[in-house]
Motif scaffolding. Structure first.
Motif, PDB file in Angstrom:
ATOM      1  N   PRO A 436     -46.922 -31.432 -21.328  1.00  0.00           N
ATOM      2  CA  PRO A 436     -46.517 -31.553 -22.734  1.00  0.00           C
ATOM      3  C   PRO A 436     -47.182 -32.795 -23.328  1.00  0.00           C
ATOM      4  CG  PRO A 436     -44.610 -31.243 -21.304  1.00  0.00           C
ATOM      5  CD  PRO A 436     -45.787 -31.511 -20.411  1.00  0.00           C
ATOM      6  N   THR A 437     -47.657 -32.670 -24.556  1.00  0.00           N
ATOM      7  CA  THR A 437     -48.370 -33.802 -25.151  1.00  0.00           C
ATOM      8  C   THR A 437     -47.517 -34.475 -26.218  1.00  0.00           C
ATOM      9  OG1 THR A 437     -49.426 -32.227 -26.643  1.00  0.00           O
ATOM     10  CG2 THR A 437     -50.675 -32.879 -24.715  1.00  0.00           C
ATOM     11  N   LYS A 438     -47.845 -35.750 -26.478  1.00  0.00           N
ATOM     12  CA  LYS A 438     -47.222 -36.504 -27.566  1.00  0.00           C
ATOM     13  C   LYS A 438     -48.353 -37.144 -28.354  1.00  0.00           C
ATOM     14  CE  LYS A 438     -43.471 -37.916 -24.450  1.00  0.00           C
ATOM     15  NZ  LYS A 438     -42.552 -38.998 -24.054  1.00  0.00           N
ATOM     16  N   PRO A 439     -48.306 -37.044 -29.670  1.00  0.00           N
ATOM     17  CA  PRO A 439     -49.408 -37.555 -30.498  1.00  0.00           C
ATOM     18  C   PRO A 439     -49.648 -39.047 -30.273  1.00  0.00           C
ATOM     19  CG  PRO A 439     -47.916 -36.219 -31.802  1.00  0.00           C
ATOM     20  CD  PRO A 439     -47.252 -36.416 -30.466  1.00  0.00           C
ATOM     21  N   GLY A 440     -50.830 -39.387 -29.749  1.00  0.00           N
ATOM     22  CA  GLY A 440     -51.168 -40.790 -29.543  1.00  0.00           C
ATOM     23  C   GLY A 440     -51.044 -41.262 -28.117  1.00  0.00           C
TER      24      GLY A 440
END
Ligand code: WT7
Length: 650
Positions: A436-440
């Motif tokens: 899962p990605t998180k912006p930044g």
């Protein structure tokens, strides 16, 4: 977002989580966080077994290695006694199954197009490798490469690898002076260049720079000149035309089977002090990890059309334009010119036309496109895209979201990849089907990578706190030394905390263990994704006859990430004028290249220094950023200096 202070909206964006699309995960090389974690734990528990397995899977070995790792901190030797050849791994081993597959797609800035199948690329590489041998280039000799982004740049690199020569690619945007310094430091025997290249509709004067650069470079015996511009070449003394060199060569060429630790390339990169250092990478460890990370981080599949926009003059171009895709028998696209020439949609138009499926670029480019508005993107059918990569600098959450939503239409995982010239390959990044990605955030370390965030005493910082980023375990693709300066290798990378590799970056880890990179903590600037040493720019400035002293700092810049601000004191009797500012900017450009050109020059009566004579950089950074000065200024030797800093005139 409008109306809200930027910081607050950024913080909100940073907290968003984007799980990988289930349909993507189902088809991916690494399909779940559990699978990633199992690999990570395995690599942690038994790194040698992990890397030994990876090495056998990724490469063709002429002779197998006997020892996975010989680690005598800070020196590592990987895959000892193994023999391989990187050009063989990129080309020959694919010929049976993928001979007719397109290895390399090319488009020049003027719109000229070429494509080379694996068989054709193999033939070109063999011919050029024979050509180099005919010039007397042998295993271990250094070869300089100063070319535009054309297929011959890849051919030249692969030809060097084939015969065991060590290439040193110099970005075509560097000046004659910068090229000269690198050729001399590397002791290059041959330089490969071109009559020019195309950028923003103009010719980059490569040949002119090359001729200047080889003056007084004693090691250079011959210069190979590629005809890129299509006009008659007038060659001088020790110059030989590319076509003339290869026309008489055989189409096969026995590779030099080299030991795992045989040097593959030297690539110069800026440090916090002195001249750029020649980062030395060796063959097998680099190849193993570059091959693996290209497949995993971008979920690269045989049918992908892969485009990494980096120039081969940077490490990203080495690892993720040339070697990584070719080791994976992929189709890699090369584009010569500027992103917005002749129009703002040049990139998107090409993505649509070539059906690019994996796109890898830098935050600076993304921010520049964002500024142009979404129109140029929306005009084109980008439905071929599957994965979007980012590299080179921290990506701000706004740009991340724009990239994901406008370019990727919310369908494509965004992989923010953290790594460095020195690490050779990606170290911290999401796996697009698993993480899962998180912006930044660059998210989590790849298996085998053990990052640690430590304080000034080498102690781990509490979760959520910032500190210096280290890599606690050796990784096969790490640099082995600084060419010609082994002490600098130890001093730069392994003396902050003995035995651990110091990255020069600040970082923090959140409650999920995700890494948030916070920029350089040394005197290195990241300007538009390019690394620049403040010391280099300062020494270029003080080499100017009118300059007495100079201090260079970074200032936050919306587009470039960091802008270059130079504080300058002039020699007695010199008038400080707007013309002089221009002259100094020109001068730096001539000494180093356009990327180092100061965005702002500010004259000062004297530079603020501590009692011990150290320039107060923090104060200068605050002044440059237009902030109120903060912190303790009482150690200033000359208080008047603050008031005396003259404001920008124009
Ligand atoms: C420095 C390395 C590695 C390819 C291009 C640059 C910064 C790189 C990221 C990222 C935050 C990043 C670091 C690093 N950097 N990628 N994804 N997030 N920062 O190579 O010229 O050797 O520069 O670039 O500061 O130390 P390089």
């Amino acid at each position: 977002m409008s109306g809200q202070p930027k910081e607050i909206s950024s913080v909100l964006l940073e907290q968003r989580v984007f799980p990988p699309p289930p349909a993507f995960s189902k088809q991916a090389h690494i399909q779940s966080l559990e699978q990633y974690r199992a690999l990570y734990d395995q690599a942690l528990a038994d790194p040698e077994r992990y890397w030994g397995d990876r090495a056998r899977e990724e490469l063709y070995w002429k002779e197998p290695f006997q020892t996975v790792l010989d680690w005598k901190p800070p020196h590592a030797r990987w895959f000892v006694e193994g023999k391989t050849n990187l050009a063989w791994n990129c080309l020959d081993r694919h010929l049976d199954r993928h001979g007719e597959k397109i290895a390399l797609l090319f488009e020049g800035e003027p719109g000229d197009r070429r494509q080379l199948s694996y068989r054709e690329l193999h033939r070109e590489v063999c011919r050029f490798a024979n050509g180099l041998r005919s010039l007397g280039v042998r295993k271990g000799d250094r070869v300089g490469i100063y070319l535009p982004m054309v297929p011959e740049a890849a051919v030249a690199m692969l030809a060097c690898a084939r015969i065991g020569a060590v290439h040193s690619v110099v970005f075509g945007g560097f000046s004659a002076e910068a090229l000269h310094d690198r050729l001399v430091d590397a002791g290059a025997k041959v330089l490969i260049t071109a009559d020019g290249g195309w950028r923003k509709g103009a010719v980059v004067p490569l040949m002119q720079n090359a001729r200047e650069a080889v003056q007084g470079a004693p090691s250079i015996e011959q210069v190979v000149v590629l005809n890129r511009l299509g006009q008659a070449l007038t060659l001088e003394g020790r110059e030989v035309g590319w076509d003339a060199l290869v026309s008489k060569q055989a189409e096969t060429c026995d590779p030099e089977w080299v030991e795992s630790e045989h040097p593959l390339f030297i690539l110069y990169t800026s440090g916090s002090t002195g001249k750029p250092k020649g980062v030395l990478h060796t063959t097998a460890g680099y190849a193993v990890n570059v091959s693996l990370t290209t497949r995993w981080c971008f979920d690269l599949k045989p049918e992908d059309i892969y485009w990494c926009t980096a120039d081969v003059g940077w490490v990203t171009g080495h690892s993720y334009v040339v070697y990584g895709p070719l080791m994976n028998a992929a189709t890699t696209f090369l584009y010569e010119g500027a992103p917005t020439h002749p129009g703002p949609d040049r990139f998107w138009e090409m993505i649509a036309r070539y059906r690019v499926s994996i796109f890898y670029t830098a935050p600076t480019a993304i921010r520049a496109f964002m500024r142009l508005g979404s129109e140029p993107v929306l005009q084109h059918d980008l439905s071929s895209l599957r994965v979007l990569g980012s590299v080179g600098e921290p990506i701000n959450p706004e740009a991340w979201i724009w990239y994901r939503e406008v370019v990727g239409k919310g369908r494509c995982p965004v992989v923010d990849t953290w790594w460095q010239t020195e690490t050779g390959a990606i170290m911290i990044a999401p796996l697009p089907g698993a993480t899962p990605t998180k912006p930044g955030s660059a998210t989590l370390p790849l298996p085998g990578v053990v990052p640690e965030i430590l304080d000034a005493h080498g102690q781990p910082v509490p979760q959520g706190k910032g500190g210096h980023l280290f890599l606690a375990r050796p990784v096969p693709s790490m640099l082995r030394t600084v060419h010609g300066d082994p002490d600098r290798y130890v001093k730069t990378y392994f003396s902050e905390v003995p035995g651990k590799y110091f990255t020069g970056d600040g970082a923090r880890q959140d409650q999920d263990g995700y890494f948030w990179l916070m920029g350089r903590v040394d005197d290195v600037l990241n300007v538009a994704g390019h690394r620049l040493g403040t010391a280099e720019v300062e020494s270029a400035l003080v080499a100017h006859p009118k300059v007495a002293e100079a201090a260079v700092v970074g200032r936050p810049d919306e587009l470039k990430g960091t802008a270059v601000v130079a504080f300058v004191t002039v020699k007695k009797g010199v008038a400080v004028t707007a013309e002089l500012k221009k002259e100094l900017c020109q001068h730096v450009q001539k000494e180093i290249g356009a990327i180092a050109r100061p965005d702002e020059v500010r004259f000062a009566e004297a530079l603020p220094k501590t009692r011990s004579g150290k320039i107060m950089r923090r104060l200068l950074r605050d002044v440059a950023a237009g902030k109120q000065t903060t912190g303790d200024t009482t150690t200033l030797e000359d208080f008047s200096v603050l008031a005396a800093l003259r404001a920008e005139e124009e």
